[in-house]
Design a protein around this motif. Structure first.
Motif, PDB file in Angstrom:
ATOM      1  N   GLU A   1      43.089  32.429  48.856  1.00 43.65           N
ATOM      2  CA  GLU A   1      41.678  32.029  48.885  1.00 43.65           C
ATOM      3  C   GLU A   1      41.197  31.555  47.509  1.00 43.65           C
ATOM      4  N   HIS A   2      42.119  31.435  46.571  1.00 41.41           N
ATOM      5  CA  HIS A   2      41.842  30.875  45.240  1.00 41.41           C
ATOM      6  C   HIS A   2      40.737  31.624  44.496  1.00 41.41           C
ATOM      7  N   ARG A   3      40.777  32.954  44.579  1.00 41.14           N
ATOM      8  CA  ARG A   3      39.758  33.731  43.871  1.00 41.14           C
ATOM      9  C   ARG A   3      40.174  34.097  42.455  1.00 41.14           C
ATOM     10  N   GLY A   4      41.418  33.873  42.127  1.00 42.13           N
ATOM     11  CA  GLY A   4      41.811  34.007  40.736  1.00 42.13           C
ATOM     12  C   GLY A   4      42.746  35.154  40.414  1.00 42.13           C
ATOM     13  N   VAL A   5      43.168  35.123  39.158  1.00 44.40           N
ATOM     14  CA  VAL A   5      44.178  36.053  38.680  1.00 44.40           C
ATOM     15  C   VAL A   5      43.677  37.495  38.610  1.00 44.40           C
ATOM     16  N   LEU A   6      42.398  37.709  38.399  1.00 49.57           N
ATOM     17  CA  LEU A   6      41.889  39.086  38.352  1.00 49.57           C
ATOM     18  C   LEU A   6      42.014  39.780  39.702  1.00 49.57           C
ATOM     19  N   TRP A   7      41.812  39.046  40.778  1.00 49.66           N
ATOM     20  CA  TRP A   7      42.009  39.608  42.115  1.00 49.66           C
ATOM     21  C   TRP A   7      43.482  39.991  42.309  1.00 49.66           C
ATOM     22  N   ILE A   8      44.372  39.099  41.866  1.00 51.56           N
ATOM     23  CA  ILE A   8      45.803  39.360  41.986  1.00 51.56           C
ATOM     24  C   ILE A   8      46.188  40.576  41.150  1.00 51.56           C
ATOM     25  N   ALA A   9      45.691  40.661  39.933  1.00 57.57           N
ATOM     26  CA  ALA A   9      45.986  41.803  39.068  1.00 57.57           C
ATOM     27  C   ALA A   9      45.486  43.104  39.693  1.00 57.57           C
ATOM     28  N   GLY A  10      44.293  43.073  40.260  1.00 58.63           N
ATOM     29  CA  GLY A  10      43.782  44.257  40.955  1.00 58.63           C
ATOM     30  C   GLY A  10      44.680  44.653  42.110  1.00 58.63           C
ATOM     31  N   GLY A  11      45.201  43.669  42.822  1.00 57.36           N
ATOM     32  CA  GLY A  11      46.115  43.947  43.923  1.00 57.36           C
ATOM     33  C   GLY A  11      47.404  44.587  43.444  1.00 57.36           C
ATOM     34  N   ILE A  12      47.930  44.108  42.347  1.00 51.84           N
ATOM     35  CA  ILE A  12      49.164  44.679  41.794  1.00 51.84           C
ATOM     36  C   ILE A  12      48.938  46.133  41.383  1.00 51.84           C
ATOM     37  N   ILE A  13      47.825  46.408  40.766  1.00 54.35           N
ATOM     38  CA  ILE A  13      47.504  47.790  40.370  1.00 54.35           C
ATOM     39  C   ILE A  13      47.363  48.670  41.601  1.00 54.35           C
ATOM     40  N   ALA A  14      46.673  48.182  42.623  1.00 52.58           N
ATOM     41  CA  ALA A  14      46.497  48.954  43.856  1.00 52.58           C
ATOM     42  C   ALA A  14      47.833  49.232  44.532  1.00 52.58           C
ATOM     43  N   LEU A  15      48.725  48.253  44.536  1.00 52.62           N
ATOM     44  CA  LEU A  15      50.037  48.457  45.140  1.00 52.62           C
ATOM     45  C   LEU A  15      50.837  49.507  44.373  1.00 52.62           C
TER      46      LEU A  15
END
Length: 110
Positions: A30-44
């Motif tokens: 959804e092209h919301r950016g790298v901060l969303w991806i980083a948050g996902g990595i931390i959550a995982l």
């Protein structure tokens, strides 16, 4: 470990894993950016720790049981976050998975 604590850890693990995957999806697809991806990595990563807090000593048993929690949790997440409407077969499948969780994790063993 109490049944309530074990179930609570499974719910925490599901929120972390499903939420983490959703954040990565949002960041990338959804092209919301790298901060969303980083948050996902931390959550995982948090998911891995939550799962490891189960008292059961066998990783395979915990992960197998968690699979049922993941199925039901994914449908619940989709209903709440994405406004997905499961049909009766989705609910039946989730119920079967949760029955599997109960048998795998909480059946009396001698």
């Amino acid at each position: 470990m109490s049944l309530a604590r074990s179930i609570g850890l499974f719910v925490l693990a599901a929120l972390a894993e499903i939420g983490g995957a959703w954040l990565i999806w949002q960041g990338w697809r959804e092209h919301r950016g790298v901060l969303w991806i980083a948050g996902g990595i931390i959550a995982l990563g948090a998911y891995g720790f939550a799962a490891s807090l189960q008292e059961e000593a066998h990783f395979g048993r915990v992960l197998a049981a968690y699979g049922g929690i993941f199925v039901a949790g994914s449908l619940a997440w989709a209903m709440v976050v994405d406004r997905f409407r499961p049909d009766r077969w989705d609910f039946a499948g989730a119920a079967i998975c949760l029955l599997g969780v109960a048998v795998i994790m909480y059946a009396p063993r001698g």
